[in-house]
Design a protein around this motif. Structure first.
Motif, PDB file in Angstrom:
ATOM      1  N   UNK A 256       6.989  -2.324  15.137  1.00  0.00           N
ATOM      2  CA  UNK A 256       7.160  -3.359  14.117  1.00  0.00           C
ATOM      3  C   UNK A 256       6.338  -4.548  14.572  1.00  0.00           C
ATOM      4  N   UNK A 257       5.406  -4.990  13.741  1.00  0.00           N
ATOM      5  CA  UNK A 257       4.533  -6.092  14.115  1.00  0.00           C
ATOM      6  C   UNK A 257       4.519  -7.115  12.992  1.00  0.00           C
ATOM      7  N   UNK A 258       4.645  -8.385  13.338  1.00  0.00           N
ATOM      8  CA  UNK A 258       4.590  -9.418  12.309  1.00  0.00           C
ATOM      9  C   UNK A 258       3.492 -10.415  12.616  1.00  0.00           C
ATOM     10  N   UNK A 259       2.949 -11.025  11.556  1.00  0.00           N
ATOM     11  CA  UNK A 259       1.871 -11.983  11.739  1.00  0.00           C
ATOM     12  C   UNK A 259       1.322 -12.449  10.406  1.00  0.00           C
ATOM     13  N   UNK A 260       0.004 -12.631  10.353  1.00  0.00           N
ATOM     14  CA  UNK A 260      -0.659 -13.101   9.140  1.00  0.00           C
ATOM     15  C   UNK A 260      -1.544 -12.032   8.503  1.00  0.00           C
ATOM     16  N   UNK A 261      -2.052 -11.111   9.319  1.00  0.00           N
ATOM     17  CA  UNK A 261      -3.027 -10.143   8.805  1.00  0.00           C
ATOM     18  C   UNK A 261      -2.748  -8.716   9.273  1.00  0.00           C
ATOM     19  N   UNK A 262      -1.473  -8.416   9.512  1.00  0.00           N
ATOM     20  CA  UNK A 262      -1.140  -7.096  10.054  1.00  0.00           C
ATOM     21  C   UNK A 262      -1.401  -6.000   9.017  1.00  0.00           C
ATOM     22  N   UNK A 263      -0.921  -6.212   7.799  1.00  0.00           N
ATOM     23  CA  UNK A 263      -1.084  -5.198   6.768  1.00  0.00           C
ATOM     24  C   UNK A 263      -2.471  -5.143   6.169  1.00  0.00           C
ATOM     25  N   UNK A 264      -3.268  -6.205   6.357  1.00  0.00           N
ATOM     26  CA  UNK A 264      -4.608  -6.244   5.773  1.00  0.00           C
ATOM     27  C   UNK A 264      -5.709  -5.919   6.774  1.00  0.00           C
ATOM     28  N   UNK A 265      -5.526  -6.305   8.041  1.00  0.00           N
ATOM     29  CA  UNK A 265      -6.594  -6.144   9.033  1.00  0.00           C
ATOM     30  C   UNK A 265      -6.195  -5.275  10.221  1.00  0.00           C
ATOM     31  N   UNK A 266      -5.040  -5.564  10.830  1.00  0.00           N
ATOM     32  CA  UNK A 266      -4.660  -4.854  12.049  1.00  0.00           C
ATOM     33  C   UNK A 266      -4.262  -3.409  11.748  1.00  0.00           C
ATOM     34  N   UNK A 267      -3.333  -3.238  10.794  1.00  0.00           N
ATOM     35  CA  UNK A 267      -2.891  -1.900  10.418  1.00  0.00           C
ATOM     36  C   UNK A 267      -2.934  -1.737   8.899  1.00  0.00           C
ATOM     37  N   UNK A 268      -4.137  -1.623   8.307  1.00  0.00           N
ATOM     38  CA  UNK A 268      -4.230  -1.463   6.856  1.00  0.00           C
ATOM     39  C   UNK A 268      -3.614  -0.161   6.352  1.00  0.00           C
ATOM     40  N   UNK A 269      -3.404   0.810   7.256  1.00  0.00           N
ATOM     41  CA  UNK A 269      -2.804   2.082   6.863  1.00  0.00           C
ATOM     42  C   UNK A 269      -1.308   2.141   7.171  1.00  0.00           C
ATOM     43  N   UNK A 270      -0.693   1.023   7.506  1.00  0.00           N
ATOM     44  CA  UNK A 270       0.745   1.004   7.824  1.00  0.00           C
ATOM     45  C   UNK A 270       1.553   1.584   6.671  1.00  0.00           C
TER      46      UNK A 270
END
Length: 230
Positions: free
Chosen positions: A131-145
């Motif tokens: 589980x990761x939280x931030x500003x760009x996790x779903x868009x940049x870090x893990x776009x396939x989450x």
């Protein structure tokens, strides 16, 4: 249930970290507070005079020092949650001050800082179950989450939460200053050139302005079961 990657993004002081920490503990996942990573870089910059007198980042100087910045997380046996360490020093309290809050957004907007942090974050989540939280996790870090959540709340509600949090820790705080900081961070986070804060097209929107922590926790747990149990 299958292991998945859970990405929680949103504005500052929305309670993302509390939600993410609680969910990770409930389902036995690893939790990574990416905001704490950027705060730790900011703390390093403040301690090493890497800001100009006008508050701007001395970017070239910071870039030369990035190899000296090592961030890690260790589980706190009392709280059951991870604490942030900067070069082996426990800095969980130090990175939550209003001084760090005032300086973190311009640091986090620097491309070389984001590149370094994103690489570390992707390595941490290589095996899923995170589980990761931030500003760009779903868009940049893990776009396939498999599960993406975008959290929002009014600026006034978020400023009050931040004020209450600091008060509980016995740290001096001014509500108007905190509100200005929240609004400034919103602008910087959404307008930066690299990985600006935005809702991923496939993310679920959660406005928690009028939700209790218990209600948020249950909402997120229900979404997890829907995805991981599918």
């Amino acid at each position: 249930m299958k292991k998945i990657t859970i990405a929680i993004d949103g504005y500052s002081s929305c309670g993302k970290s509390t939600m993410a920490k609680d969910l990770a503990k409930e389902i036995g996942y690893i939790y990574v507070d990416t905001g704490a990573m950027y705060r730790a870089v900011t703390l390093f910059a403040l301690r090493n005079a890497l800001f100009a007198d006008d508050g701007s980042v001395l970017a070239d100087n910071l870039a030369c020092r990035m190899d000296d910045i090592h961030i890690s997380f260790r589980l706190n046996g009392e709280t059951g949650r991870p604490d942030t360490y900067l070069n082996g020093e426990l800095v969980e309290r130090d990175i939550r001050t209003i001084e760090v809050s005032k300086h973190v957004s311009p640091v986090a907007a620097l491309p070389f800082v984001r590149t370094a942090m994103v690489a570390q974050q992707q390595e941490m989540g290589h095996d899923k179950g995170i589980v990761m939280d931030g500003r760009d996790i779903g868009t940049t870090v893990f776009p396939e989450a498999e599960l993406k959540v975008f959290v929002t709340a009014s600026a006034e509600v978020r400023a009050q939460r931040r004020f209450d949090e600091l008060a509980q820790k016995g740290m001096p705080a001014d509500f108007d200053e905190i509100l200005r900081n929240v609004e400034e961070r919103d602008y910087i986070d959404t307008h930066r050139e690299v990985s600006p804060l935005r809702k991923a097209d496939d993310a679920l929107l959660l406005d928690n302005s009028h939700m209790t922590i218990a209600e948020q926790r249950q909402w997120l747990l229900d979404r997890y079961h829907e995805v991981a149990g599918a």
